[in-house]
Design a protein around this motif. Structure first.
Motif, PDB file in Angstrom:
ATOM      1  N   TRP A 141       0.649  -1.089   0.002  1.00 21.61           N
ATOM      2  CA  TRP A 141      -0.195   0.011   0.055  1.00 21.61           C
ATOM      3  C   TRP A 141       0.935   1.331   0.006  1.00 21.61           C
ATOM      4  CZ3 TRP A 141       0.739   3.116   4.368  1.00 21.61           C
ATOM      5  CH2 TRP A 141       1.091   2.320   5.498  1.00 21.61           C
ATOM      6  N   LEU A 142       2.179   1.222   0.403  1.00 25.01           N
ATOM      7  CA  LEU A 142       3.139   2.487   0.349  1.00 25.01           C
ATOM      8  C   LEU A 142       3.212   2.614  -1.215  1.00 25.01           C
ATOM      9  CD1 LEU A 142       3.643   1.500   3.123  1.00 25.01           C
ATOM     10  CD2 LEU A 142       5.824   2.148   2.969  1.00 25.01           C
ATOM     11  N   LEU A 143       2.748   1.987  -2.303  1.00 25.90           N
ATOM     12  CA  LEU A 143       3.118   2.241  -3.707  1.00 25.90           C
ATOM     13  C   LEU A 143       2.188   3.145  -4.172  1.00 25.90           C
ATOM     14  CD1 LEU A 143       4.035  -1.367  -4.787  1.00 25.90           C
ATOM     15  CD2 LEU A 143       5.664   0.404  -4.517  1.00 25.90           C
ATOM     16  N   GLN A 144       0.911   3.234  -3.474  1.00 28.44           N
ATOM     17  CA  GLN A 144      -0.363   4.004  -3.757  1.00 28.44           C
ATOM     18  C   GLN A 144      -0.885   3.753  -5.097  1.00 28.44           C
ATOM     19  OE1 GLN A 144       0.291   8.397  -3.094  1.00 28.44           O
ATOM     20  NE2 GLN A 144       2.438   8.206  -2.527  1.00 28.44           N
ATOM     21  N   GLY A 145      -0.685   2.477  -5.392  1.00 32.41           N
ATOM     22  CA  GLY A 145      -1.148   2.027  -6.568  1.00 32.41           C
ATOM     23  C   GLY A 145      -2.855   1.360  -6.248  1.00 32.41           C
ATOM     24  N   ILE A 146      -3.525   0.849  -7.392  1.00 36.36           N
ATOM     25  CA  ILE A 146      -4.805   0.355  -7.237  1.00 36.36           C
ATOM     26  C   ILE A 146      -4.757  -1.243  -6.600  1.00 36.36           C
ATOM     27  CG2 ILE A 146      -6.649  -0.144  -8.444  1.00 36.36           C
ATOM     28  CD1 ILE A 146      -6.320   2.132 -10.410  1.00 36.36           C
ATOM     29  N   THR A 147      -3.855  -1.899  -7.522  1.00 35.25           N
ATOM     30  CA  THR A 147      -3.800  -3.172  -6.994  1.00 35.25           C
ATOM     31  C   THR A 147      -2.957  -3.340  -5.653  1.00 35.25           C
ATOM     32  OG1 THR A 147      -4.114  -4.115  -9.308  1.00 35.25           O
ATOM     33  CG2 THR A 147      -2.991  -5.468  -7.737  1.00 35.25           C
ATOM     34  N   GLY A 148      -3.280  -4.011  -4.758  1.00 33.07           N
ATOM     35  CA  GLY A 148      -2.527  -3.953  -3.714  1.00 33.07           C
ATOM     36  C   GLY A 148      -2.747  -3.025  -2.642  1.00 33.07           C
ATOM     37  N   GLY A 149      -3.638  -1.770  -2.794  1.00 36.71           N
ATOM     38  CA  GLY A 149      -3.887  -0.794  -2.221  1.00 36.71           C
ATOM     39  C   GLY A 149      -4.473  -0.917  -0.761  1.00 36.71           C
ATOM     40  N   GLY A 150      -4.843  -2.095  -0.493  1.00 40.32           N
ATOM     41  CA  GLY A 150      -5.607  -2.416   0.912  1.00 40.32           C
ATOM     42  C   GLY A 150      -4.272  -2.863   1.797  1.00 40.32           C
ATOM     43  N   LYS A 151      -4.831  -3.202   2.970  1.00 46.23           N
ATOM     44  CA  LYS A 151      -3.893  -3.882   4.045  1.00 46.23           C
ATOM     45  C   LYS A 151      -2.917  -4.705   3.557  1.00 46.23           C
ATOM     46  CE  LYS A 151      -5.110  -3.808   8.416  1.00 46.23           C
ATOM     47  NZ  LYS A 151      -5.627  -4.356   9.501  1.00 46.23           N
ATOM     48  N   ARG A 152      -3.680  -5.735   2.810  1.00 46.27           N
ATOM     49  CA  ARG A 152      -2.678  -6.853   2.400  1.00 46.27           C
ATOM     50  C   ARG A 152      -2.423  -6.836   0.728  1.00 46.27           C
ATOM     51  NH1 ARG A 152      -2.077  -7.105   7.211  1.00 46.27           N
ATOM     52  NH2 ARG A 152      -2.769  -8.800   8.497  1.00 46.27           N
TER      53      ARG A 152
END
Length: 292
Positions: free
Chosen positions: A75-86
């Motif tokens: 989530w540190l990448l600020q992207g859409i995929t993987g933007g959640g806690k996991r």
């Protein structure tokens, strides 16, 4: 405490370490270089790389700073995929990555204050609150700025919600930042801008001389661009770009963050994955001069 990703894969906080909060003075999050060497598809990222300078506050101790590279949540990448806690989670509401004024909770080794265990689960939950506030502030700013901006914001930021009473101070700060920026553009602070321009010109000259010195005196080594971040800052009228290089030297790999001014045409030389040479300052291994 929650799941710990770095610097070591510890799922529980080490016993006997001291509670602390770390604030990112500057940081760069990047995807790992997991391209298939056989030319296949890129491996799905389950974590991100983080190059960061922390300011650590620990009760009973003076605040201190240190820099490191570590593994961190996607989530540190600020992207859409993987933007959640996991890494496999999606977040449909706005998020702004790792925020400097929020920081992260964790514990530090009393024997080595540079060993920091971060509770990324709690950090995410705290950031969710800050992201929601920032989204509401941005929505209200767009609403006050004009009809077109408000319509665009409602399209790209549909889940922000309405401003709350506790958001007023942050809204005032954001509006003041905008007013100051507009005043500078309109020439209201002409004398201040002249002084700043003169100072920036001198600093730019000093920086270019420093890069020339490093290239002349430093040792040349191969490197790869692993991340490039275009910031919203300008220096001497040129955009500031933050590059993260993976340097290979004596069989060891490490990351170095390099901040410089690049126009759009020159910045394209440093796309992630690009192979370049860099010169390393003999006086400081973290000071470099990138080549083409």
């Amino acid at each position: 405490m929650g799941f710990q990703l770095g610097p070591k894969f510890l799922r529980r906080a080490p016993k006997g370490w001291l509670p602390a909060r770390a604030f990112p003075v500057k940081h760069s999050a990047y995807e790992h270089n997991n391209n298939d060497p056989e030319g296949g598809e890129t491996v799905i990222e389950t974590s991100a790389g983080l190059t960061v300078t922390w300011r650590v506050e620990c009760d009973g101790h003076e605040p201190y700073e240190f820099s490191e590279q570590r593994t961190a949540p996607t989530w540190l990448l600020q992207g859409i995929t993987g933007g959640g806690k996991r890494w496999y989670s999606l977040r449909i509401r706005p998020q702004y990555g790792l925020m400097k004024d929020v920081g992260v909770p964790g514990v530090v080794n009393p024997q080595d204050p540079h060993e920091l265990w971060v509770d990324w689960d709690r950090a995410y939950e705290e950031h969710e609150v800050a992201w929601a506030r920032e989204a509401r502030v941005q929505r209200e700013k767009a609403k006050r700025s004009g009809t077109f901006d408000h319509v665009v914001d409602r399209v790209i930021n549909p889940f922000a919600g309405s401003l709350r009473a506790e958001d007023e101070q942050r809204l005032d700060e954001a509006l003041e930042e905008d007013r100051a920026a507009r005043a500078a553009v309109e020439g209201t602070w002409a004398s201040v801008l002249d002084a700043e321009h003169e100072s920036e010109s001198a600093e730019l000259k000093r920086r270019m001389e420093e890069l020339e010195r490093i290239q002349k005196e430093g040792r040349r080594v191969p490197a790869m661009v692993v991340a490039r971040a275009e910031t919203d800052r300008m220096f001497a009228g040129v955009p500031v770009v933050v590059l993260t290089f993976e340097i290979v030297e004596d069989g060891r790999r490490r990351h170095v963050v390099f901040e410089h001014m690049y126009g759009p045409r020159h910045a394209t030389r440093y796309t992630p994955g690009a192979q370049v040479d860099v010169w390393i300052d003999p006086l400081d291994p973290n000071a470099i001069c990138p080549g083409r």
